[in-house]
Design a protein around this motif. Structure first.
Motif, short mmCIF file in Angstrom:
data_model
loop_
_atom_site.label_atom_id
_atom_site.label_comp_id
_atom_site.label_asym_id
_atom_site.label_seq_id
_atom_site.Cartn_x
_atom_site.Cartn_y
_atom_site.Cartn_z
N ARG A 210 -8.49 48.81 -5.42
CA ARG A 210 -7.75 47.80 -6.16
C ARG A 210 -6.24 47.95 -5.96
O ARG A 210 -5.50 46.97 -5.90
CB ARG A 210 -8.09 47.91 -7.65
N SER A 211 -5.79 49.19 -5.83
CA SER A 211 -4.37 49.49 -5.72
C SER A 211 -4.05 50.23 -4.43
O SER A 211 -4.85 51.04 -3.95
CB SER A 211 -3.91 50.35 -6.91
N GLY A 212 -2.87 49.98 -3.88
CA GLY A 212 -2.41 50.69 -2.70
C GLY A 212 -1.95 52.10 -2.99
O GLY A 212 -1.58 52.84 -2.07
N GLN A 213 -1.95 52.49 -4.26
CA GLN A 213 -1.55 53.85 -4.64
C GLN A 213 -2.74 54.81 -4.68
O GLN A 213 -2.57 56.01 -4.92
CB GLN A 213 -0.86 53.82 -5.99
N ALA A 214 -3.94 54.29 -4.42
CA ALA A 214 -5.14 55.13 -4.51
C ALA A 214 -5.34 56.01 -3.28
O ALA A 214 -5.96 57.07 -3.37
CB ALA A 214 -6.37 54.25 -4.72
N GLN A 215 -4.82 55.58 -2.14
CA GLN A 215 -5.13 56.28 -0.89
C GLN A 215 -4.61 57.72 -0.88
O GLN A 215 -5.30 58.64 -0.44
CB GLN A 215 -4.54 55.51 0.31
N ALA A 216 -3.37 57.92 -1.34
CA ALA A 216 -2.78 59.26 -1.25
C ALA A 216 -3.59 60.32 -2.01
O ALA A 216 -3.95 61.36 -1.42
CB ALA A 216 -1.33 59.23 -1.73
N PRO A 217 -3.89 60.13 -3.29
CA PRO A 217 -4.69 61.16 -3.97
C PRO A 217 -6.09 61.31 -3.40
O PRO A 217 -6.64 62.43 -3.36
CB PRO A 217 -4.72 60.69 -5.43
N ASN A 218 -6.69 60.22 -2.96
CA ASN A 218 -8.04 60.30 -2.41
C ASN A 218 -8.06 61.10 -1.10
O ASN A 218 -8.99 61.87 -0.85
CB ASN A 218 -8.61 58.90 -2.19
N VAL A 219 -7.02 60.91 -0.28
CA VAL A 219 -6.91 61.70 0.95
C VAL A 219 -6.63 63.16 0.61
O VAL A 219 -7.25 64.07 1.17
CB VAL A 219 -5.79 61.12 1.85
N ALA A 220 -5.69 63.40 -0.30
CA ALA A 220 -5.31 64.77 -0.65
C ALA A 220 -6.50 65.57 -1.16
O ALA A 220 -6.65 66.76 -0.83
CB ALA A 220 -4.20 64.75 -1.69
N LYS A 221 -7.35 64.94 -1.94
CA LYS A 221 -8.50 65.63 -2.54
C LYS A 221 -9.71 65.69 -1.60
O LYS A 221 -10.76 66.22 -1.97
CB LYS A 221 -8.88 64.94 -3.85
N GLY A 222 -9.57 65.12 -0.40
CA GLY A 222 -10.66 65.17 0.57
C GLY A 222 -11.77 64.19 0.33
O GLY A 222 -12.85 64.29 0.92
N GLU A 223 -11.51 63.18 -0.53
CA GLU A 223 -12.54 62.18 -0.81
C GLU A 223 -12.67 61.18 0.33
O GLU A 223 -13.67 60.47 0.46
CB GLU A 223 -12.21 61.46 -2.12
#
Length: 346
Positions: free
Chosen positions: A210-223
């Motif tokens: 939904r948001s363009g801010q989701a990618q960074a934490p999802n990448v960082a956490k290995g999701e």
């Protein structure tokens, strides 16, 4: 707009002086209704700091720019928002075109970078440039190593079959980031070629957030292995020692100029102007870095956070903010994406 402190003063003259200093702050009591589209941490920290300094209560919600644009259109006859700030500038320009924003050209315009000032000219002073950042890739090096995948460096890499199910991007109907990506690719490749590219990319996308801010934490956490968004968002996690690296596409890339604007028909107009001016001041702009939001700030009169990624070596396209900031163009491109890309199987 600095806080006024009353000290313990023994003399009557001192007490009188303190009263005079306190009066403007007392008059500032009230509220401002705000919508914020940048990183939630920056939104929250800015609101808290402004309230501490002025006594004005900030009633603020955090949403994507696409969502806010729709909300302002729905509330046009009875606006409930006073100020909107942060997030990609195209939806701001579209709101200006639709008559939803109030013109405001601040007295400190010469304190701002040229790219920020140009947004005022594009929008008849309804939208200011708040910050800037380039589109790029963020990737989790541990995940890529585990899956024996190379680090992506170019747009052409993302459509390779080995990245199937490994890429996350946001949805253009709700995310200004995703619209900036699509509009940038259209300008860079030509529209038909860009849509052929987006169809191939779709095969490798695991989800549209939904948001363009989701990618960074999802990448960082290995999701997810790879995220496509603004580069600055991934940098915070890299500095926090997560296994994250970034790349600016080798072919060139689009970029944003984040927006700030007063809403037409605002109920708390004077408080909204005070919040606007504070957000654009060195104090307000510096909150971004303190909150780990590492965009390049519009105000050039202070030293920005050294962690902010330089755009000096990024190959930027000549992004046409005027054309792609039009509501009709945004709708047309998103409609085409929905019909031709989102409808395809993955």
């Amino acid at each position: 707009m600095r806080p006024f402190a009353i000290r313990h003063i023994a003399t009557a003259a001192g007490i009188a002086a303190a009263f005079l200093l306190a009066a403007p702050n007392a008059a500032a009591q009230g509220a401002v209704n705000a919508l914020c589209s940048t990183d939630a941490g920056w939104c929250e920290a800015a609101a808290a700091a402004f309230t501490r300094e002025t006594g004005i209560k900030v009633q603020q919600a955090h949403k994507g720019t696409g969502e806010i644009g729709a909300q302002l259109r729905a509330e046009a006859a009875n606006p409930k928002t006073d100020i909107w700030w942060g997030g990609t500038g195209d939806p701001f320009l579209q709101a200006a075109e639709q008559g939803l924003l109030e013109p405001y050209r601040p007295a400190y315009i010469n304190d701002l970078h040229d790219w920020a000032v140009r947004q005022y000219a594009l929008s008849q002073n309804m939208v200011g440039g708040f910050y800037t950042s380039a589109i790029g890739f963020g990737f989790n090096t541990d995940v890529l190593k585990k899956k024996k995948l190379p680090e992506p460096k170019c747009w052409a890499d993302l459509i390779k079959p080995e990245y199937k199910g490994e890429i996350e991007i946001s949805h253009p109907a709700t995310s200004g980031t995703a619209y900036t990506i699509i509009a940038g690719l259209v300008q860079q490749m030509g529209e038909d070629q860009a849509f052929e590219y987006l169809k191939k990319l779709h095969r490798n996308v695991t989800s549209y957030t939904r948001s363009g801010q989701a990618q960074a934490p999802n990448v960082a956490k290995g999701e997810v292995a790879i995220g496509v968004s603004f580069i600055f968002g991934f940098e915070r996690w890299r500095y926090d020692k997560f296994p994250v690296k970034t790349a600016a596409p080798c072919e060139g890339t689009g970029y944003e100029i984040g927006g700030i604007a007063l809403v037409k028909g605002a109920r708390n107009k004077e408080n909204a102007k005070r919040y606007y001016d504070w957000l654009m001041s060195p104090a307000g702009q510096a909150i971004g870095g303190k909150a780990g939001s590492l965009q390049s700030p519009a105000n050039k009169t202070f030293k920005p956070d050294p962690r902010i990624p330089s755009m000096a070596d990024v190959k930027l396209i000549r992004y046409d903010f005027e054309k792609y900031g039009k509501a009709a163009e945004r709708k047309r491109l998103i409609d085409r994406w929905t019909k031709e890309v989102e409808s395809l199987p993955r």
